[in-house]
Design a protein around this motif. Structure first.
Motif, PDB file in Angstrom:
ATOM      1  N   ASP A 182      -5.988  -6.000  -2.621  1.00 41.60           N
ATOM      2  CA  ASP A 182      -7.219  -5.725  -2.072  1.00 41.60           C
ATOM      3  C   ASP A 182      -7.128  -5.329  -0.846  1.00 41.60           C
ATOM      4  O   ASP A 182      -6.326  -6.169   0.366  1.00 41.60           O
ATOM      5  CB  ASP A 182      -7.873  -7.281  -1.535  1.00 41.60           C
ATOM      6  N   VAL A 183      -7.684  -4.232  -0.207  1.00 46.79           N
ATOM      7  CA  VAL A 183      -6.882  -3.538   1.306  1.00 46.79           C
ATOM      8  C   VAL A 183      -8.864  -3.575   1.945  1.00 46.79           C
ATOM      9  O   VAL A 183      -9.594  -3.336   1.763  1.00 46.79           O
ATOM     10  CB  VAL A 183      -6.729  -2.422   0.961  1.00 46.79           C
ATOM     11  N   ALA A 184      -8.731  -3.873   3.502  1.00 49.24           N
ATOM     12  CA  ALA A 184      -9.886  -4.482   3.998  1.00 49.24           C
ATOM     13  C   ALA A 184      -9.995  -3.182   4.886  1.00 49.24           C
ATOM     14  O   ALA A 184      -9.353  -2.712   6.257  1.00 49.24           O
ATOM     15  CB  ALA A 184      -9.722  -6.001   5.171  1.00 49.24           C
ATOM     16  N   VAL A 228      -5.794   6.954  -3.993  1.00 52.41           N
ATOM     17  CA  VAL A 228      -4.793   5.539  -4.577  1.00 52.41           C
ATOM     18  C   VAL A 228      -3.780   6.009  -5.474  1.00 52.41           C
ATOM     19  O   VAL A 228      -3.778   7.234  -6.179  1.00 52.41           O
ATOM     20  CB  VAL A 228      -5.279   5.056  -4.805  1.00 52.41           C
ATOM     21  N   ASP A 229      -3.074   6.005  -4.962  1.00 53.47           N
ATOM     22  CA  ASP A 229      -1.066   6.310  -6.301  1.00 53.47           C
ATOM     23  C   ASP A 229      -0.364   4.679  -6.932  1.00 53.47           C
ATOM     24  O   ASP A 229      -0.288   4.639  -6.021  1.00 53.47           O
ATOM     25  CB  ASP A 229      -0.380   7.124  -5.243  1.00 53.47           C
ATOM     26  N   VAL A 230      -0.484   5.080  -7.548  1.00 56.91           N
ATOM     27  CA  VAL A 230      -0.097   3.694  -8.575  1.00 56.91           C
ATOM     28  C   VAL A 230       0.886   4.201  -9.229  1.00 56.91           C
ATOM     29  O   VAL A 230       0.633   4.767  -9.846  1.00 56.91           O
ATOM     30  CB  VAL A 230      -1.341   3.028  -9.305  1.00 56.91           C
ATOM     31  N   SER A 236      -3.781   3.186 -17.234  1.00 58.85           N
ATOM     32  CA  SER A 236      -4.626   1.493 -16.609  1.00 58.85           C
ATOM     33  C   SER A 236      -4.864   1.054 -15.415  1.00 58.85           C
ATOM     34  O   SER A 236      -6.339   0.368 -15.624  1.00 58.85           O
ATOM     35  CB  SER A 236      -4.334   0.406 -18.131  1.00 58.85           C
ATOM     36  N   SER A 237      -4.581   1.177 -14.904  1.00 59.70           N
ATOM     37  CA  SER A 237      -4.765   0.296 -12.905  1.00 59.70           C
ATOM     38  C   SER A 237      -6.000   1.097 -12.668  1.00 59.70           C
ATOM     39  O   SER A 237      -6.939   1.698 -13.235  1.00 59.70           O
ATOM     40  CB  SER A 237      -3.958   0.962 -12.039  1.00 59.70           C
ATOM     41  N   ILE A 238      -6.720   0.194 -12.237  1.00 61.60           N
ATOM     42  CA  ILE A 238      -8.361   0.380 -11.522  1.00 61.60           C
ATOM     43  C   ILE A 238      -8.412   0.102 -10.057  1.00 61.60           C
ATOM     44  O   ILE A 238      -8.852  -0.490  -9.804  1.00 61.60           O
ATOM     45  CB  ILE A 238      -9.408  -0.554 -11.995  1.00 61.60           C
ATOM     46  N   ALA A 239      -9.361   1.081  -9.619  1.00 58.17           N
ATOM     47  CA  ALA A 239      -9.354   1.382  -7.797  1.00 58.17           C
ATOM     48  C   ALA A 239     -10.758   1.265  -7.738  1.00 58.17           C
ATOM     49  O   ALA A 239     -11.333   2.432  -7.777  1.00 58.17           O
ATOM     50  CB  ALA A 239      -8.623   2.221  -7.501  1.00 58.17           C
ATOM     51  N   GLN A 240     -11.035   0.388  -7.214  1.00 58.95           N
ATOM     52  CA  GLN A 240     -13.068   0.073  -6.471  1.00 58.95           C
ATOM     53  C   GLN A 240     -12.926   0.090  -5.448  1.00 58.95           C
ATOM     54  O   GLN A 240     -12.556  -1.009  -4.807  1.00 58.95           O
ATOM     55  CB  GLN A 240     -13.651  -0.394  -7.652  1.00 58.95           C
ATOM     56  N   VAL A 298      -7.658  -3.147  -5.853  1.00 60.14           N
ATOM     57  CA  VAL A 298      -6.914  -1.895  -6.906  1.00 60.14           C
ATOM     58  C   VAL A 298      -6.365  -3.088  -7.889  1.00 60.14           C
ATOM     59  O   VAL A 298      -5.678  -3.950  -7.761  1.00 60.14           O
ATOM     60  CB  VAL A 298      -5.731  -1.210  -5.957  1.00 60.14           C
ATOM     61  N   ILE A 299      -6.419  -3.270  -9.469  1.00 63.70           N
ATOM     62  CA  ILE A 299      -6.408  -3.665 -10.687  1.00 63.70           C
ATOM     63  C   ILE A 299      -5.217  -2.700 -11.278  1.00 63.70           C
ATOM     64  O   ILE A 299      -5.912  -2.329 -11.840  1.00 63.70           O
ATOM     65  CB  ILE A 299      -7.998  -3.914 -11.627  1.00 63.70           C
TER      66      ILE A 299
END
Length: 444
Positions: free
Chosen positions: A302-304, A316-318, A344-348, A358-359
């Motif tokens: 969780d990024v503020a 975002v780069d996972v 399968s990672s998700i960013a929203q 990011v999950i």
């Protein structure tokens, strides 16, 4: 001799200082923003303070011009303007012009400004007779203004003029000037030859100075040389104006180079150590929370992020063992506690707070640790008398990699004692008939 010495000086000067800025299509588009960048229909353009040395391109690109402002440049010759048939106002003040010429094609010219140039030959004024609509002429600040009978000569030469040097011409003044015209011509010619000899001396001395400066320029310049140049007296000549302009341009170029070198020397962060392992980096100095304990199947970050920051500025780069978030060019990189599935990672983004969530699914899911009952029996007791202990969780919370208000996860000594008491309270007696036997030793 005067012509050949001028050519010689020009060649030497070009070799020393190089080329000046020129009128280009890019410059014309830049200065025609008021016309939405359309050059062909342009009626007014200002090209002042551009260090332009030569008039060019305007004949072909801007034939509909009515107002042309070229003041405060380094133009030495009036040329390439004969196709501007609609031009009404031409401003060439503060340039290096020495003779009035090549203006016969400007059929609509009404005002000509040649303030503070180096016009010494007043014979060029006669060429302005072809400009029948010329009403205003400004020659203030030129050497010719010091000639005996200068104003009367110009007034008598140009009968269409209504104003000279911003002073209106009276009818009686023109009549008197015409009566003295033959005398005025002799005076003007005599003064001009004096000025021509003086200019020849200036040019020859300037050539020697430029040759010395050229030898000095081959050596490394220092601040003392720069101070000497600016403290030296200026003789108000075209050559001095060009030398000053070149000095200013050279200083600006040096400043730009220093600025460019400073940008190059900016700190470039290292993302990986020599062994290839990623570092933890937080360039934007932003708050975040990396949680790998609450969920056994996923890791969440969780990024503020700033609430009103556009998502186009976030990238975002996972990767399997680290995650990198770029926020307006600044990088937040974190090492992950375990490998994750990148595809399968998700960013929203949170619609309300703007935070980035990011999950990231784990590659190997953690097994859930339950709380099984462990039965312990004693040899001295019956089978019915059993002690049952609920196993305590082996998972302990660690300090999370976060920046921001710290959570109160540290425990003091009193809390440790309380936890020990809670473990003893977890002893659950399953059999209601159980009786405490003091001979049985306590469980350790």
């Amino acid at each position: 001799m005067l012509f050949y010495s001028t050519i010689r000086y020009y060649i030497i000067f070009v070799r020393i200082f190089g080329k000046m800025p020129r009128i280009t299509m890019d410059l014309l588009r830049k200065r025609s923003e008021h016309n939405e960048g359309e050059i062909s229909t342009l009626e007014e353009i200002s090209l002042h303070q551009e260090n332009i040395e030569r008039i060019e391109l305007l004949n072909q690109a801007c034939r509909n011009l009515k107002i042309l402002l070229l003041q405060y440049n380094l133009i030495s010759k009036i040329e390439n303007l004969h196709k501007l048939k609609q031009l009404e106002y031409l401003n060439l003040a503060l340039n290096n012009i020495e003779i009035i010429e090549n203006l016969e094609g400007l059929e609509s010219l009404k005002k000509l400004d040649l303030t503070i140039n180096f016009i010494g030959n007043l014979k060029g004024v006669k060429t302005l007779r072809h400009n029948q609509h010329l009403e205003q002429l400004i020659l203030s600040g030129n050497p010719c203004c010091d000639y005996d009978g200068y104003r009367d000569y110009v007034v008598a030469t140009l009968p269409q003029l209504k104003e000279l040097d911003m002073v209106q011409i009276e009818r009686s003044e023109r009549i008197k000037a015409l009566q003295r015209y033959a005398e005025l011509q002799d005076n003007i010619l005599r003064d001009y030859w004096k000025y021509a000899d003086f200019r020849e001396t200036q040019k020859s001395s300037r050539v020697k100075i430029t040759e010395i400066e050229n030898q000095q320029n081959k050596k490394e310049e220092n601040e003392d040389d720069d101070a000497k140049f600016w403290s030296a007296p200026s003789h108000h000549t075209p050559e001095d104006r060009i030398a000053i302009a070149n000095k200013i341009m050279k200083r600006e170029k040096q400043q730009d180079n220093k600025h460019f070198e400073q940008q190059k020397k900016k700190y470039v962060p290292k993302f990986f150590n020599p062994e290839g392992k990623p570092y933890n980096i937080n360039q934007p100095k932003i708050s975040f929370l990396l949680n790998d304990e609450d969920d056994r199947e996923h890791i969440t970050l969780d990024v503020a992020i700033y609430k009103h920051l556009d998502t186009s500025y976030v990238d975002v780069d996972v990767q399997p063992n680290y995650i990198r978030v770029m926020i307006k060019g600044k990088i937040l990189q974190l090492v992950l506690p375990c490998e994750v599935v990148t595809d399968s990672s998700i960013a929203q983004r949170n619609v309300i707070t703007g935070n980035l969530l990011v999950i990231m699914p784990r590659i190997q899911k953690l097994t859930k640790l339950g709380s099984p009952l462990i039965s312990i029996s004693s040899k001295n007791t019956n089978k019915k008398n059993k002690l049952s202990i609920r196993a305590a969780s082996e998972v302990t919370k660690r300090e999370l990699l976060e920046i921001g208000p710290p959570k109160n996860n540290f425990k003091d000594l009193l809390e440790i004692v309380k936890e020990k008491n809670k473990l003893q309270e977890n002893l659950i007696i399953k059999d209601n008939d159980f009786k405490d036997d003091p001979n049985v030793p306590l469980l350790e």
